[in-house]
Scaffold this motif. Structure first.
Motif, short mmCIF file in Angstrom:
data_model
loop_
_atom_site.label_atom_id
_atom_site.label_comp_id
_atom_site.label_asym_id
_atom_site.label_seq_id
_atom_site.Cartn_x
_atom_site.Cartn_y
_atom_site.Cartn_z
N HIS A 92 131.29 48.01 38.93
CA HIS A 92 130.84 48.89 40.01
C HIS A 92 129.82 49.90 39.50
O HIS A 92 129.85 50.30 38.34
CB HIS A 92 132.01 49.61 40.70
N LYS B 51 128.86 58.33 49.36
CA LYS B 51 128.51 57.65 48.10
C LYS B 51 128.29 56.19 48.40
O LYS B 51 129.03 55.60 49.19
CB LYS B 51 129.66 57.76 47.09
N ASN C 218 142.03 51.30 40.06
CA ASN C 218 141.52 52.64 40.32
C ASN C 218 141.37 52.85 41.83
O ASN C 218 140.88 51.96 42.53
CB ASN C 218 140.13 52.71 39.62
N ASP D 291 136.35 49.32 34.92
CA ASP D 291 137.41 50.15 34.36
C ASP D 291 138.50 49.26 33.79
O ASP D 291 138.66 48.12 34.22
CB ASP D 291 138.01 51.07 35.43
N TYR E 56 126.89 66.62 36.57
CA TYR E 56 127.90 65.87 37.34
C TYR E 56 129.25 66.20 36.73
O TYR E 56 129.44 66.03 35.52
CB TYR E 56 127.60 64.37 37.22
N MET F 202 134.94 63.88 45.27
CA MET F 202 135.78 62.68 45.32
C MET F 202 136.86 62.81 44.26
O MET F 202 136.68 63.51 43.27
CB MET F 202 134.89 61.47 45.00
N THR G 19 139.67 60.40 41.86
CA THR G 19 140.08 59.04 41.49
C THR G 19 141.50 59.10 40.96
O THR G 19 141.90 60.04 40.28
CB THR G 19 139.15 58.41 40.43
N THR H 110 126.37 56.84 38.57
CA THR H 110 127.21 56.24 37.51
C THR H 110 126.79 54.78 37.36
O THR H 110 126.93 54.00 38.30
CB THR H 110 128.71 56.34 37.87
N ARG I 212 142.07 54.77 31.28
CA ARG I 212 140.85 54.16 31.80
C ARG I 212 139.98 53.64 30.65
O ARG I 212 139.22 52.73 30.81
CB ARG I 212 140.06 55.19 32.61
N HIS J 240 129.54 49.43 35.41
CA HIS J 240 130.60 49.29 34.40
C HIS J 240 131.85 48.78 35.10
O HIS J 240 131.89 48.69 36.33
CB HIS J 240 130.90 50.66 33.76
N VAL K 238 127.80 53.55 41.16
CA VAL K 238 128.04 54.50 42.25
C VAL K 238 126.90 55.52 42.31
O VAL K 238 126.55 56.11 41.28
CB VAL K 238 129.39 55.25 42.02
O1 LIG Z 1 131.84 58.17 41.60
C1 LIG Z 1 131.26 57.90 40.57
O2 LIG Z 1 130.17 58.37 40.27
C2 LIG Z 1 131.87 56.90 39.61
C3 LIG Z 1 133.30 56.54 39.85
C4 LIG Z 1 133.72 55.43 38.94
O3 LIG Z 1 132.91 54.63 38.54
C5 LIG Z 1 135.07 55.29 38.48
O4 LIG Z 1 135.95 56.06 38.87
O5 LIG Z 1 135.31 54.36 37.68
#
Ligand SMILES: O=C(O)CCC(=O)C(=O)O
Length: 314
Positions: free
Chosen positions: A285, A223, A214, A210, A162, A295, A297, A205, A22, A208, A287
């Protein structure tokens, strides 16, 4: 046929690899040191302007058709359809109905998590309240606490503590008991473990993108995600690594500083338990958790996901 789960050390190594892919942790030395291209002369500036012009024109053209633009919602999307319409196309999609048999959907309350993990010490991102640069300076914000204490802190809400994907590799052994509550998403993903996020209402978050494709899998709570296509980059003050200096396109104070971000093309989506959100590489994105939230990822897709190679990290 049931496959034996990977060992804990293999899981930790796998997560560390996913985080490296990432490339969010930009304090780590870049794997491919390509110097950032800086516009030095009018030729470079003109080339950038022409690239931005083309991106704008293409975005206007896509807007002619709902088949070509917008954020679609799909129900139980097959792997084939996901690949052809979204993964290969680099287009985001909200997918419902793929996690219905995950025990975590009903089990993962703050109480259950605290009971299951108890006093095991975990790593999380802390001391974020009042700091602007907690993503940029990830290392400085790494903290440790017994899990039960961490859950009490996030239960209270706010952005201070977090547990994020960057903590996944360290936490793999302590959080291993939670794996049994998750299911596979075989249509799109290998069995590589996901990266867990646990936060309270208000966890944020900043904007930004990635360097991998993702997949977000929302388990508990809601969220709010704002997605912005790569075509909008010229409006987003992209200076540091993968981050936008705008930080939050809903914050009036930030928009006063960066007025060009006001008119940005964006898609707002609220994730609820059982939702998958595919975020293609390069899509901006931000968040915000609206409640206590858990959650995962995933980046272990069945198809190549190596776009980070050659990123001019600067
Ligand atoms: O859920 C979040 O706070 C951020 C998730 C995110 O930006 C990511 O996985 O790139």
């Amino acid at each position: 046929m049931s496959k034996r789960p990977p060992s804990l050390s293999a899981q930790a190594a796998d997560m560390a690899m996913q985080m490296a892919l990432r490339q969010i942790d930009f304090t780590a030395p870049p794997r491919v040191a390509v110097p950032a291209p800086k516009p030095q002369n009018t030729e470079d500036t003109l080339a950038l302007k022409r690239r931005d012009w083309l991106l704008d024109v293409q975005e206007c053209q896509r807007a002619l058709s709902p088949y070509a633009s917008g954020l679609l919602t799909a129900e139980q999307l097959s792997g084939e359809d996901f690949l052809h319409s979204f993964y290969a196309a680099g287009r985001p999609v909200l997918i419902k109905g793929m996690m219905t048999d995950w025990p975590a959907l009903t089990r993962w309350t703050p109480d259950y998590l605290a009971e299951t993990i108890g006093e095991a010490v975990i790593e999380y991102q802390g001391g974020r309240a009042g700091a602007q640069d907690y993503e940029l300076k990830k290392e400085k914000h790494r903290k440790r606490a017994p899990f039960r204490q961490f859950i009490a802190a996030v239960r209270a809400g706010g952005n201070d503590a977090y547990l994020t994907a960057s903590n996944s590799a360290t936490n793999a052994p302590a959080l291993a008991p939670l794996q049994a509550d998750l299911g596979p998403i075989d249509a799109y993903l290998t069995r590589a473990p996901g990266m867990l996020w646990i936060g309270g209402a208000g966890a944020f978050t900043p904007l930004h993108f990635d360097l991998t494709n993702n997949l977000l899998a929302q388990v508990t709570g809601t969220k709010r995600v704002i997605l912005i296509p790569p075509s909008q980059t010229k409006r987003l003050a992209h200076k540091s690594h993968v981050f936008s200096d705008v930080r939050d396109v809903t914050d009036e104070a930030r928009l006063k500083l960066y007025p060009q971000a006001r008119d940005v093309l964006r898609y707002d989506v609220v994730l609820t338990p059982g939702d998958l959100l595919f975020i293609p590489i390069g899509w901006w994105h931000q968040v915000r958790s609206e409640s206590f939230s858990t959650m995962l990822t995933y980046t272990g897709f069945h198809w190549p996901n190596m776009g980070h190679e050659g990123y001019p990290a600067g």
